[in-house]
Design a protein around this motif. Structure first.
Motif: not given
Lengths: 494, 494
Positions: A1-12, A62-70
């Motif tokens: 299951m692929k993690m969303t950008n937001y999930q990647q951020l919360t894990r980090t 992290v910057g890319q995940w933030i852009d994605g999560a938005e």
């Protein structure tokens, strides 16, 4: 299951919070436990960790995940969390790794040497280390200012108190300056009309500690998740699950350590009651340093030095130290509401306290903006201290500009938080009293539950979900105003 | 300038040592300071750090640098360091990250719960957590055994005591078993012929602590780089620059904490005198756990309970606690050389101590090799305790298999180090005495400088430059032999 950008951020950020846990405990240990010989190795270890967390936080991904999560579908809390994540990311990305490491090392070195330099009144030695810290803080401020498009000092202010500017501070402090000197003079004059009996020591350290623990218990400190220890400069550290507060004892003085403990207990209860539903996420951290100080001053000044609370506390004092003339109720209350300008900020009464802060604010702003140099500090300190409080610190560095440790590790921009905190505290206490008509009677009976519930609901449980303005407006019906602080001081001291 | 492969490795290990610094201090804090509520967050933080250091250490590039460095022009110390680096790399690379994290978490959980389970004699609860730890340790042992081509238990033994095997241990312990039970019986019988006067308490904790600090001072502990605190299970932790030793006090018992402190001071002085020329490098770490224990037992047993040292210590005891019949010199020395089989390993005299170790060795080996299960431990413990020392631990888990914390965090393979350490200590003391004809007179005069110089030159300063065999052969002229331990026990107790 692929993690969303937001999930990647919360894990980090969960990972980062765990590393931050280790740094927090090692920092507490450095101040409260570490023998001098451990200093260099500890400083290097903490600096290595600051480099690591800086690397993780500023990774391009992290910057890319933030852009994605938005673009992702997030609920309100997640959105608030994302905003905080972005703030931390942007603040960190501005700084090169080498500067982060150099700041951490210079700060450890300066603080460590201060411990022996202060008792020796060694400004020469201290200023050498401080110059390095100032140089690095100026570099930091320059980078931040360029990115934010603001003044250098404002760029540092924003780290501690997001959205606060020196323009707004100047307005708030100008307001203060327009009435505080007069209020201070009148309060001092009024109090000069009666002679108070000073408590007579010695007050053994061990008994003072027991009294402090008793006060912490009264105030709801959770000992299952925290400790009280000793350090040269009292603070509240550790992690929300394990809050470490410190104090320092003077066997000739009873109330300094006690109210210090009550102050830190306010910080601690905020930390202990922050939300825990979003492990490791910035949204569950304390809102800002000014809101943090508002909680400690709410405990120490609004509640702690109120007649109702002081009266409640008195039997505990007499029980431990025996009775004496100074503990006659009226004398004891008046003693703990004395207005007595002095050298030391942390021991200052709440009327003269803002003088200490405005003084430091003006000096540190000029220092960061490059208008003055480290060598200029003692003279400026002396002038401002004379003007505000009529006290000379000429040649007395130990009780002057060497009394604090905020500047030693480059914490420029922090000091205004204390007086902002005092204003927030007065405004919050006013709102709490309006919401709780039984408040004075409750306090007199030692029942603080309604008051703490009010704080929990209005401040503690929100972490960083709202901006400071929103938080304070939701809690009190309006944004920050100095008038509640003024009204409080007038009611108590005039 | 391009870094050599060896330089890349030293940089990486310096970084790892700084992270390890933070983990060490946070672990010490967990045992000595942390309130219960901090447990989960601390466990998670330490586990996250163990994952990070595992990642850094097992990065493929580290393997490539090792291969490259082996071709580079290195001096003897660098070559020894490279060998240690390779050992750490290979040991870590064998384990998947998930297992490292799971072990760290299960260990924290098991240790933390043990703190309340032990006083409650709660074997049921404890064994649930221990099963998880055993399961993970077996997985670890299996992976290590396959890679090394040895038995599972031997693969764990090798972590603590490189090049030690259970075959060699069996031979050493068989030697012990051939004479120790008889020696124990004869010593007990001999001592039964006189009645000793027991010290009468209470001995206040604060005064015991002062006495402990005094002993540490006599023994050269560097307080500029270390501390003495309290924990449920005494240990020596921290980092070489800042060594943290702990003890526990019982107000009815004077000598347990005191000799505990002397024991940990031996560990501490080894750490405090390790080489510092190669910051962060494995070559400057302690050689092995058995050599570490040899230093603590050198201090506690060889030196600490010798008549000369005991006599030197006596005035300090009388000064702090006043005189009493038990402190008559002859009674006092005999009291501290008593042979009295008991339940608790850390309180055991040196004659019955090996029984505690052999018992645990046999049980943990069977447990790791899969011959027994966790449920079988109490019965086996009881049988072996009855056979060796004639004591029953039936139903008494608290003083039986729940007394130690080594197994709680998966430290299987450690226990043999204690008896190996006792043998090394006897062999080293024998060699030191041969080299220092004035030794007894020096000790009687409180001058330990020649003895400590001997240890510094022969053990401490070498860190991990040599294998244990080389180190002990260089220091004493031969490899480990049980006969010095036997001679020591016979001389002191028969």
């Amino acid at each position: 299951m692929k993690m969303t950008n937001y999930q990647q951020l919360t894990r980090t950020f969960l990972r980062l919070s765990r590393f931050s846990h280790l740094s927090s405990i090692a920092s507490w240990d450095m101040f409260a436990m570490m023998p001098p010989g451990g200093s260099q190795a500890r400083g290097e270890a903490l600096a290595e960790m600051s480099v690591l967390t800086h690397q993780i936080l500023t990774d391009k991904q992290v910057g890319q995940w933030i852009d994605g999560a938005e673009q992702e579908n997030l609920n309100d809390v997640e959105r608030a969390n994302l905003q905080e994540i972005k703030r931390h990311y942007e603040q960190a990305s501005l700084l090169p790794e080498a500067l982060v490491e150099a700041k951490s090392l210079a700060g450890s070195r300066c603080e460590h040497a201060w411990r022996t330099q202060r008792p020796n009144n060694d400004w020469e030695g201290f200023s050498q280390n401080l110059k390095e810290v100032v140089k690095l803080s100026r570099e930091e401020a320059k980078l931040r200012a360029e990115a934010k498009g603001c003044s250098r000092y404002d760029a540092l202010l924003d780290i501690f108190e997001p959205q606060m500017t020196s323009a707004r501070l100047d307005a708030l402090f100008a307001d203060l300056k327009s009435w505080l000197p007069d209020l201070l003079a009148r309060a001092t004059e009024k109090q000069a009309q009666r002679t108070l009996i000073a408590p007579e020591g010695p007050f053994p350290t061990a008994t003072q500690r027991e009294l402090g623990l008793e006060a912490m218990k009264m105030l709801g400190f959770d000992f299952n998740g925290g400790r009280l220890d000793v350090s040269a400069h009292p603070f509240c550290g550790g992690v929300p699950e394990d809050v470490r507060i410190t104090t320092r004892y003077n066997e000739n003085e009873l109330f300094s350590a006690l109210f210090g403990v009550i102050h830190e207990t306010g910080h601690a209860r905020y930390e202990q009651n922050l939300p825990r539903e979003w492990p490791g996420q910035p949204v569950q951290l304390a809102r800002s340093t000014a809101i943090h100080e508002s909680q400690s001053l709410f405990f120490e000044m609004q509640l702690g030095r109120s007649e109702a609370f002081l009266t409640r506390l008195l039997p505990h004092i007499v029980q431990r130290f025996g009775d004496q003339p100074a503990f006659a109720p009226e004398n004891y209350v008046a003693w703990n509401q004395r207005v007595k300008p002095g050298y030391i900020r942390v021991d200052a009464d709440e009327v003269s306290y803002p003088a200490h802060v405005v003084l430091r604010y003006e000096i540190e702003r000029a220092l960061i903006d490059g208008d003055i140099e480290v060598e200029d500090i003692p003279t400026l300190w002396d002038e401002k201290m004379q003007a505000w409080l009529g006290l000379s610190t000429k040649g007395n560095y130990r009780d002057g500009c060497m009394q604090d440790i905020h500047w030693t590790d480059g914490g420029f921009g922090y000091f205004p938080s204390y007086t902002l905190g005092a204003m927030y505290a007065a405004q919050l206490f006013h709102a709490a009293r309006a919401a709780l008509p039984q408040l004075n009677a409750d306090i007199a009976q030692g029942d603080f539950s309604a008051l703490f519930d009010w704080l929990r609901q209005n401040i503690w449980q929100h972490g960083s979900r709202f901006s400071t303005s929103q938080l304070i407006t939701n809690a009190t019906g309006e944004d920050l105003s100095a008038r509640y602080f003024r009204a409080h001081l007038e009611a108590r001291y005039l």
